[in-house]
Design an enzyme around this catalytic site. Structure first.
Site, PDB file in Angstrom:
ATOM      1  N   TYR A 272       0.822  -1.219   0.000  1.00 29.64           N
ATOM      2  CA  TYR A 272       0.000   0.000   0.000  1.00 29.64           C
ATOM      3  C   TYR A 272       0.852   1.264   0.000  1.00 29.64           C
ATOM      4  CZ  TYR A 272      -4.728  -1.775   0.903  1.00 29.64           C
ATOM      5  OH  TYR A 272      -5.968  -2.347   0.802  1.00 29.64           O
TER       6      TYR A 272
ATOM      7  N   LYS B 227       3.011 -15.016   3.187  1.00 27.06           N
ATOM      8  CA  LYS B 227       3.190 -15.728   1.904  1.00 27.06           C
ATOM      9  C   LYS B 227       4.696 -15.947   1.757  1.00 27.06           C
ATOM     10  CE  LYS B 227       1.537 -17.481  -1.936  1.00 27.06           C
ATOM     11  NZ  LYS B 227       0.618 -18.643  -1.977  1.00 27.06           N
TER      12      LYS B 227
ATOM     13  N   ASP C 187      -3.203 -18.031   1.368  1.00 28.38           N
ATOM     14  CA  ASP C 187      -4.213 -18.773   0.599  1.00 28.38           C
ATOM     15  C   ASP C 187      -4.883 -19.826   1.479  1.00 28.38           C
ATOM     16  OD1 ASP C 187      -1.710 -19.993   0.657  1.00 28.38           O
ATOM     17  OD2 ASP C 187      -1.834 -20.813  -1.376  1.00 28.38           O
TER      18      ASP C 187
ATOM     19  N   ASP D 117      -6.467  -6.569   4.530  1.00 31.14           N
ATOM     20  CA  ASP D 117      -7.599  -5.948   3.836  1.00 31.14           C
ATOM     21  C   ASP D 117      -8.535  -7.032   3.321  1.00 31.14           C
ATOM     22  OD1 ASP D 117      -9.096  -3.902   2.504  1.00 31.14           O
ATOM     23  OD2 ASP D 117      -8.114  -4.475   0.627  1.00 31.14           O
TER      24      ASP D 117
ATOM     25  N   ASP E   1     -12.374  -8.602   5.114  1.00 36.27           N
ATOM     26  CA  ASP E   1     -13.665  -8.625   4.416  1.00 36.27           C
ATOM     27  C   ASP E   1     -14.245 -10.034   4.433  1.00 36.27           C
ATOM     28  OD1 ASP E   1     -13.541  -5.907   3.648  1.00 36.27           O
ATOM     29  OD2 ASP E   1     -14.324  -6.345   1.647  1.00 36.27           O
TER      30      ASP E   1
HETATM   31  C1  IPM Z   1     -10.393  -0.755   4.076  1.00 35.13           C
HETATM   32  C2  IPM Z   1     -10.627  -0.204   2.699  1.00 35.13           C
HETATM   33  C3  IPM Z   1      -9.462   0.696   2.322  1.00 35.13           C
HETATM   34  C4  IPM Z   1      -8.229  -0.171   2.279  1.00 35.13           C
HETATM   35  C5  IPM Z   1      -9.641   1.501   1.030  1.00 35.13           C
HETATM   36  C6  IPM Z   1     -10.882   2.344   1.051  1.00 35.13           C
HETATM   37  C7  IPM Z   1      -8.434   2.357   0.753  1.00 35.13           C
HETATM   38  O1  IPM Z   1     -10.827  -1.240   1.777  1.00 35.13           O
HETATM   39  O2  IPM Z   1     -10.262   0.044   5.019  1.00 35.13           O
HETATM   40  O3  IPM Z   1     -10.351  -1.977   4.221  1.00 35.13           O
HETATM   41  O4  IPM Z   1      -7.933  -0.797   1.247  1.00 35.13           O
HETATM   42  O5  IPM Z   1      -7.534  -0.226   3.289  1.00 35.13           O
HETATM   43 MG    MG Z   2     -10.950  -3.157   2.668  1.00 31.29          MG
END
Ligand code: IPM
Ligand code: MG
Length: 355
Positions: free
Chosen positions: A135, A190, A222, A246, A250
């Site tokens: 990032y 990884k 993975d 990230d 999710d």
């Molecule tokens: C998160 C989001 C952010 C990230 C984006 C909006 C930059 O997906 O906070 O998880 O990738 O960190």
């Molecule tokens: Mg995110």
């Protein structure tokens, strides 16, 4: 106690409004100041993170953040995109430790995409490193301002990097968090392919020796993605880099029924924190009044606990959220037959009433 309120884009404004309602109902002595961030700030000031917003954030004890991003900014050069606002805040404030709990509420077991027995009682804490990795490495591509006269570039790249102190400090955060839980850390990497993550793994192992009471295991990303849907309850604290964190956070959030339920905290070394829902700005449902404000309301509870030293108030909010779920109130994302569907505002009001 000074709180910077940065609602942002999309559903950000709607959900933050509900969290503020809840904070105000607590009758504590807060000073709250709101500022534009993300696409909203770009539209008004030509930059997603204006100086004035950054200054407000720096001077606050805590930041309550909504979400940023909208498709209409997809063609902007990278440095002006809404996402740069949250990345800039993380970097400028040194918010390196991101806590993303994935807790499956008893009342929502049925809303998970996994079988109830796999998720009932689930309580994982993902600790994502937030200011390093790919990032914040060196990027180059067509949408970079620095591309100058080469708009039709034939290749693009980003560089993945971590420094020793960056990995060490997140390792300490993870081991210390594990001490307050079931004393187990899984570090996700990884290392079989990437040099950066062999380095990561070695340092985590090294730091782990200072925590003989905490058990540590390592897992490739993975495999971790697979284990999260196969047997998620085997995890307790997961520590990982910015990019894998990230993605895995999710994934983990959906195990709990809805990403709309999950708060997060991003902390720096002086306990200043930015608190935001784990979900994004969801432009597809913005303005419809159907977004779930509970992730943001629970983020406000985390803010009270971690940055404002108000544990009792944090618990009150969490208990109120339990109450509304118990009452059967559900926004669209967690709705199931036999429950009562409510709007964003109705959900916020119900939490206030439960308080
Ligand atoms: C998160 C989001 C952010 C990230 C984006 C909006 C930059 O997906 O906070 O998880 O990738 O960190
Ligand atoms: Mg995110």
């Amino acid at each position: 106690m000074k709180i910077a309120v940065l609602p942002g884009d999309g559903i950000g404004t709607e959900i933050v409004a509900e969290a503020i309602k809840v904070l105000k109902a607590l009758d504590l002595n807060f000073e709250m100041e709101t500022a534009l961030v993300g696409g909203a700030a770009y539209a008004a000031h030509g930059h997603p993170l204006p100086e004035s917003t950054l200054k407000l954030a720096k001077e606050a004890d805590a930041i309550l953040f909504g979400a940023v991003g909208d498709w209409k900014y997809d063609n902007l050069e990278r440095r002006l995109r809404p996402e740069q606002a949250i990345l800039g805040l993380r970097k400028n404030l040194g918010l390196f430790a991101n806590f993303r709990p994935a807790i499956c509420y008893e009342q929502l077991v049925g809303a998970s995409s996994l079988k109830p027995e796999l998720v009932a009682g689930l309580d994982i804490l993902i600790i994502r490193e937030l200011t390093g990795d790919i990032y914040f490495g060196q990027p180059r591509g067509r949408r970079m301002a620095t591309d100058g006269p080469f708009p039709g570039a034939e290749e693009a790249f980003d560089t993945m990097r971590y420094s020793r102190p960056e990995v060490e400090r997140i390792a300490h955060v993870a081991f210390q968090a594990a001490r307050k839980r079931s004393k187990r850390v899984t570090s996700v990497d990884k290392a079989n392919v990437l040099e950066t993550f062999q380095f990561w793994k070695d340092i985590i192992t090294e730091v782990g020796q200072q925590y003989p009471d905490v058990s540590l295991d390592h897992m490739y990303v993975d495999n971790a993605a697979m284990q999260l849907v196969k047997a998620p309850k085997k995890f307790d604290v997961i520590v990982t880099g910015n990019m894998f964190g990230d993605i895995l956070s999710d994934e983990a959030s959906m195990l709990t029924g809805s990403i709309g339920m999950l708060p997060s905290a991003s902390m720096n070394a002086s306990n200043q924190g930015l608190y935001e829902p784990s979900h994004g700005s969801a432009p597809d449902i913005a303005g419809k009044g159907i977004a779930n404000p509970l992730a943001t309301i629970l983020s406000a509870a985390m803010m009270l606990r971690f940055s404002l030293n108000q544990e009792a108030a944090a618990q009150r909010i969490e208990a109120a959220v339990q109450t509304v779920l118990q009452q059967g109130l559900r926004t669209a994302d967690i709705y199931s037959e036999g429950t009562t569907r409510v709007s964003t505002v109705e959900m916020g009001s119900a939490v206030v009433k439960a308080l």
